[in-house]
Design a protein around this motif. Sequence first.
Motif, mmCIF file in Angstrom:
data_model
loop_
_atom_site.group_PDB
_atom_site.id
_atom_site.type_symbol
_atom_site.label_atom_id
_atom_site.label_comp_id
_atom_site.label_asym_id
_atom_site.label_seq_id
_atom_site.Cartn_x
_atom_site.Cartn_y
_atom_site.Cartn_z
ATOM 1 N N GLU A 139 -1.597 4.555 -4.252
ATOM 2 C CA GLU A 139 -2.515 5.017 -5.006
ATOM 3 C C GLU A 139 -2.274 6.555 -5.598
ATOM 4 O OE1 GLU A 139 -4.262 6.023 -0.823
ATOM 5 O OE2 GLU A 139 -3.496 4.004 -1.932
ATOM 6 N N GLU A 195 0.803 -1.095 0.032
ATOM 7 C CA GLU A 195 -0.056 0.090 -0.076
ATOM 8 C C GLU A 195 0.863 1.350 0.183
ATOM 9 O OE1 GLU A 195 0.012 -2.030 4.000
ATOM 10 O OE2 GLU A 195 -0.810 -2.738 2.388
ATOM 11 N N ARG A 208 1.491 7.044 -0.340
ATOM 12 C CA ARG A 208 0.392 6.069 -0.492
ATOM 13 C C ARG A 208 0.277 5.403 -1.948
ATOM 14 N NH1 ARG A 208 -1.352 9.647 2.926
ATOM 15 N NH2 ARG A 208 -2.506 9.005 4.683
#
Length: 197
Positions: free
Chosen positions: A97, A70, A95
């Motif tokens: 993402e 992650e 992060r």
Amino acid sequence: MTAESAQDPVQWPVPPQGGWTVDDLFTLPDLPPHTELIDGSLVFVSAQRIFHADAIDMLMSGLRRTAPPEVKVKREMTVVLDSRNGPEPDISVVRAEAVRSRAQTYFKVADVLLAIEVVSPDSEARDRNTKPQKYAAAGIPHFWLVEMAGQDDRPTVQVYERGEATGTYVLTGIHHDHVKLSVPFDIDIDLTAIDEL
């Protein structure tokens, strides 16, 4: 001075009234690599010592080895703190993402979990004072300051964590030969490995 250099002097960018913005940082042509924006001023980076490159390489390898899926570990990417501040930490843990494409040139501050600065002679004040204060004020939860120390010129890592009540960093440890931590994830780095680079 040669005749050619006298005819073609360097054209330094002239700041607008009120200083530069992050938008300017990303659109001004021909800025040197690794230009940072601090308080509306452009900061140009000078040549680095071998220690700087080796410390970054060693820490990147150690962090990536234990990083969970992650998060991502990235080097020398601009972090947009606000419209007048776009520093470039030597290493950022973000992060997963937040990594949207290979053409990406910056991260939003909310995506940064750890910022790491390796101190250089020309950036001591920025790395020790200016940047940590700005990172903490912007909400980055963890900060490491890495310096060359001791007879062997090995890295010393000062680890800081942001106090929610104060919004400032608190020193949680100084590591000379080994960094073993549980935040922001399990980290185990042998700092003496720099000798192998």
